[in-house]
Design a protein around this motif. Structure first.
Motif, PDB file in Angstrom:
ATOM      1  N   PHE A 114       0.854  -1.185   0.000  1.00 39.56           N
ATOM      2  CA  PHE A 114       0.000   0.000   0.000  1.00 39.56           C
ATOM      3  C   PHE A 114       0.885   1.229   0.000  1.00 39.56           C
ATOM      4  O   PHE A 114       2.051   1.183   0.416  1.00 39.56           O
ATOM      5  CB  PHE A 114      -0.917   0.007   1.231  1.00 39.56           C
ATOM      6  N   PRO A 115       0.375   2.365  -0.480  1.00 41.32           N
ATOM      7  CA  PRO A 115       1.164   3.593  -0.429  1.00 41.32           C
ATOM      8  C   PRO A 115       1.500   3.958   1.021  1.00 41.32           C
ATOM      9  O   PRO A 115       0.675   3.752   1.911  1.00 41.32           O
ATOM     10  CB  PRO A 115       0.236   4.639  -1.052  1.00 41.32           C
ATOM     11  N   VAL A 116       2.693   4.462   1.242  1.00 40.21           N
ATOM     12  CA  VAL A 116       3.060   4.925   2.580  1.00 40.21           C
ATOM     13  C   VAL A 116       2.022   5.957   3.021  1.00 40.21           C
ATOM     14  O   VAL A 116       1.720   6.902   2.279  1.00 40.21           O
ATOM     15  CB  VAL A 116       4.471   5.537   2.577  1.00 40.21           C
ATOM     16  N   PRO A 117       1.440   5.791   4.206  1.00 45.78           N
ATOM     17  CA  PRO A 117       0.393   6.724   4.643  1.00 45.78           C
ATOM     18  C   PRO A 117       0.820   8.184   4.555  1.00 45.78           C
ATOM     19  O   PRO A 117       1.926   8.552   4.942  1.00 45.78           O
ATOM     20  CB  PRO A 117       0.144   6.297   6.104  1.00 45.78           C
ATOM     21  N   GLY A 118      -0.062   9.000   4.015  1.00 51.24           N
ATOM     22  CA  GLY A 118       0.198  10.434   3.906  1.00 51.24           C
ATOM     23  C   GLY A 118       0.848  10.866   2.611  1.00 51.24           C
ATOM     24  O   GLY A 118       1.046  12.063   2.396  1.00 51.24           O
ATOM     25  N   THR A 119       1.164   9.907   1.718  1.00 49.64           N
ATOM     26  CA  THR A 119       1.868  10.274   0.484  1.00 49.64           C
ATOM     27  C   THR A 119       0.961  10.372  -0.732  1.00 49.64           C
ATOM     28  O   THR A 119       1.375  10.892  -1.762  1.00 49.64           O
ATOM     29  CB  THR A 119       2.986   9.259   0.176  1.00 49.64           C
ATOM     30  N   ILE A 120      -0.266   9.863  -0.650  1.00 47.83           N
ATOM     31  CA  ILE A 120      -1.199   9.896  -1.775  1.00 47.83           C
ATOM     32  C   ILE A 120      -2.422  10.709  -1.381  1.00 47.83           C
ATOM     33  O   ILE A 120      -2.999  10.509  -0.306  1.00 47.83           O
ATOM     34  CB  ILE A 120      -1.648   8.464  -2.175  1.00 47.83           C
ATOM     35  N   ALA A 121      -2.832  11.621  -2.260  1.00 45.88           N
ATOM     36  CA  ALA A 121      -4.024  12.409  -1.981  1.00 45.88           C
ATOM     37  C   ALA A 121      -5.237  11.492  -1.900  1.00 45.88           C
ATOM     38  O   ALA A 121      -5.413  10.622  -2.768  1.00 45.88           O
ATOM     39  CB  ALA A 121      -4.235  13.455  -3.069  1.00 45.88           C
ATOM     40  N   PRO A 122      -6.086  11.631  -0.883  1.00 50.62           N
ATOM     41  CA  PRO A 122      -7.247  10.749  -0.752  1.00 50.62           C
ATOM     42  C   PRO A 122      -8.270  11.024  -1.847  1.00 50.62           C
ATOM     43  O   PRO A 122      -8.345  12.113  -2.409  1.00 50.62           O
ATOM     44  CB  PRO A 122      -7.807  11.113   0.627  1.00 50.62           C
ATOM     45  N   ARG A 123      -9.041   9.961  -2.150  1.00 50.57           N
ATOM     46  CA  ARG A 123     -10.099  10.107  -3.137  1.00 50.57           C
ATOM     47  C   ARG A 123     -11.225  10.943  -2.546  1.00 50.57           C
ATOM     48  O   ARG A 123     -11.368  11.088  -1.335  1.00 50.57           O
ATOM     49  CB  ARG A 123     -10.654   8.750  -3.529  1.00 50.57           C
ATOM     50  N   THR A 124     -12.055  11.509  -3.408  1.00 49.67           N
ATOM     51  CA  THR A 124     -13.262  12.203  -2.973  1.00 49.67           C
ATOM     52  C   THR A 124     -14.324  11.173  -2.724  1.00 49.67           C
ATOM     53  O   THR A 124     -14.633  10.358  -3.594  1.00 49.67           O
ATOM     54  CB  THR A 124     -13.732  13.199  -4.047  1.00 49.67           C
ATOM     55  N   VAL A 125     -14.884  11.141  -1.530  1.00 57.66           N
ATOM     56  CA  VAL A 125     -15.876  10.137  -1.178  1.00 57.66           C
ATOM     57  C   VAL A 125     -17.064  10.240  -2.126  1.00 57.66           C
ATOM     58  O   VAL A 125     -17.572  11.334  -2.400  1.00 57.66           O
ATOM     59  CB  VAL A 125     -16.360  10.316   0.283  1.00 57.66           C
TER      60      VAL A 125
END
Length: 205
Positions: free
Chosen positions: A192-203
Motif C-alpha cells: 500500500f502507499p506509505v500513509p500520507g503520500t497519496i491524496a485521498p479520493r473524494t468520497v
C-alpha cells in the motif's frame, strides 16, 4: 488486489469462492474474518470453541457464525453436534476478491472487506509478536518480520503482487501427504502507499 482470510486445503468443503457483493458485506468485519480463518485452519468447531479460541463470548461467536452461514461461507458439519451445540466448517478453501475486475457496485463493499482483512492481519501480527520470545530456535531463525519501502507505480505494484502470489501458489500445490516437520505458517502480504503520500479520493467518486 486479491485478499482473503487464511486458506487451508485440509478442511475445505469446496473450491475457492469469488466473493460477490453480499459475501463482501458479510466479511466486512474483522472478527468474522478471524472466525472464518479459524475454521479453515483448524477444522470444524462450535460457537463455544470458537469463542474460547478468539477470546470472545459464545453469544458473539454464535452471531458471527450465523452471519457467515447466511452468506454461504460456512456450512453445518453433518453428523456432529446436537440441537444445543452445532458444529460448523468452512464451505470453501479460500475467498478471492479482485476489485480491478469487480462490478462497479462491488467497489464500496470491496473497500470495507479489505479494511476488515487489514485489521485482522494486524491482530494476527500482534499475537505473533507476543510469541516471538518463546519461539524454538529453528523457527525463530527463519521467521521474518520485514518492512520495506519501494518506489513503484500502480502497474509495478500489481506485478510484484502477482509474483508473490505465484510463489505462494507454487508452495501450496507442492505440499504432499507427508506432514512430518510441517507447521502452519502465516504468510502476510501487504502492499500500500506509505500513509500520507497519496491524496485521498473524494468520497462518492
Amino acid at each position: 488486489m486479491a485478499v482473503s482470510p487464511a486458506a487451508s486445503p485440509n478442511w475445505a468443503s469446496g473450491p475457492d469462492i469469488e466473493l460477490d457483493t453480499a459475501a463482501l458485506r458479510v466479511l466486512a468485519h474483522p472478527m468474522r474474518i478471524n472466525v472464518l480463518a479459524l475454521l479453515r485452519q483448524c477444522g470444524p468447531s462450535t460457537a463455544t470453541r470458537v469463542a474460547g479460541e478468539l477470546g470472545i463470548n459464545p453469544g458473539a461467536a454464535s452471531y458471527h457464525l450465523r452471519r457467515l452461514e447466511a452468506g454461504g461461507l460456512i456450512v453445518e458439519e453433518p453428523g456432529r453436534g446436537t440441537g444445543r451445540e452445532r458444529w460448523w466448517k468452512a464451505a470453501h478453501r479460500q475467498s478471492i476478491h479482485d476489485p480491478a475486475s469487480g462490478a462497479p457496485e462491488q467497489r464500496e463493499a470491496g473497500r470495507a472487506y479489505a479494511h476488515a482483512v487489514a485489521l485482522a492481519c494486524v491482530e494476527r501480527l500482534r499475537t505473533a509478536a507476543q510469541e516471538v520470545p518463546l519461539l524454538p530456535e529453528e523457527w525463530f531463525d527463519v521467521s521474518t518480520f520485514g518492512d520495506f519501502v519501494l518506489r513503484l507505480s500502480p502497474k509495478e505494484v500489481a506485478l510484484v503482487r502477482d509474483e508473490i502470489f505465484a510463489v505462494i501458489s507454487r508452495y501450496r500445490q507442492a505440499q504432499g501427504e507427508d506432514s512430518e516437520g510441517l507447521a502452519p505458517v502465516a504468510v502476510q502480504v501487504q502492499m500500500f502507499p506509505v500513509p500520507g503520500t497519496i491524496a485521498p479520493r473524494t468520497v462518492g467518486s
